[in-house]
Write a protein that holds these residues in place. Sequence first.
Motif, PDB file in Angstrom:
ATOM      1  N   LEU A   1       0.881  -1.341  -0.024  1.00 16.98           N
ATOM      2  CA  LEU A   1       0.047   0.126  -0.081  1.00 16.98           C
ATOM      3  C   LEU A   1       0.768   1.317   0.105  1.00 16.98           C
TER       4      LEU A   1
ATOM      5  N   GLY B   1      -5.985  -0.201  -3.157  1.00 13.95           N
ATOM      6  CA  GLY B   1      -6.494  -1.112  -2.090  1.00 13.95           C
ATOM      7  C   GLY B   1      -7.394  -2.176  -2.724  1.00 13.95           C
TER       8      GLY B   1
ATOM      9  N   ALA C   1      -6.616  -2.388   4.164  1.00 10.83           N
ATOM     10  CA  ALA C   1      -6.486  -2.286   2.696  1.00 10.83           C
ATOM     11  C   ALA C   1      -7.659  -1.393   2.177  1.00 10.83           C
ATOM     12  N   THR C   2      -8.669  -1.259   2.643  1.00 15.23           N
ATOM     13  CA  THR C   2      -9.758  -0.463   2.190  1.00 15.23           C
ATOM     14  C   THR C   2      -9.878   0.991   2.698  1.00 15.23           C
ATOM     15  N   GLY C   3      -8.832   1.294   3.596  1.00 14.46           N
ATOM     16  CA  GLY C   3      -8.871   2.652   4.007  1.00 14.46           C
ATOM     17  C   GLY C   3      -9.708   2.993   4.990  1.00 14.46           C
TER      18      GLY C   3
ATOM     19  N   GLU D   1      -7.398   4.536   8.232  1.00 14.29           N
ATOM     20  CA  GLU D   1      -6.159   5.298   7.639  1.00 14.29           C
ATOM     21  C   GLU D   1      -5.337   5.627   8.943  1.00 14.29           C
TER      22      GLU D   1
END
Length: 247
Positions: A149, A156, A204-206, A209
């Motif tokens: 990433l 993602g 991975a999908t934010g 964060e």
Amino acid sequence: MDSSLSSQESIPNDIALKIASSLQVGDLCSLGSCSRFWWELCGSDYIWESLCKKRWPALALKIESYNNQPHEEWRVFYIRKHNEMAGKAKGVIDFVNRCLAFESIEVGHYLKAVRDLDSILFGFEDVYTFFLKSKHNVLLNLIGLHYCLIWLGLPGECVMEILNNSNISQREVRVQWWKLGRWLFGFRLRDELITRTVSLKDLATGKEEEVLGVLHRGAVHEVIRVQISEAKPEYTSWSFQNVQNAN
């Protein structure tokens, strides 16, 4: 009729080459074992040079230089490079496992492992092959995910596909960090402990964060320490009592 002759007669060479060029390495090797025709075609430099450049894009300049001088077959080069990367991956994995003697890893050691992947020019397929597998500890999965990433800059959704294929997207890690206590009326308050349990999918999908940012920055500024460990189920007093009764 010989199977190689049958293949040559039924499939034009350019179509056969296009089919072979679209395969992953494992499937390509399996196809090459079907007949002499496919063995020769699947071992062609055209296919293996492309596989080398795709797997190790950071080595593109070295590969071009390699292409302009007498050299071994590209298939042999690929196998040698794969074994070399496997040895380097083992070095990183052994380092992380040593750090996990007490089941958690300090962020300084964690970031060293991530930087090591960059210094040895790991590509995405290397990370997938050696780190994003269910046989490994979730912290090794996390290191591979972080590298993809942040360092490789992969989207993602691309990484999520690999996490799902490896059945590791729901694995969870616990990240704890200590923030320096604020000053209030001339007195410094207690250091603040923040604990977050997140899945690889969330990172991975934010959705997490902040946690990924803490992992990437490490212990800097107001954050004085960061620890990462595998998330383990916690028993409430009620569930623990049920376990005891069941025994």
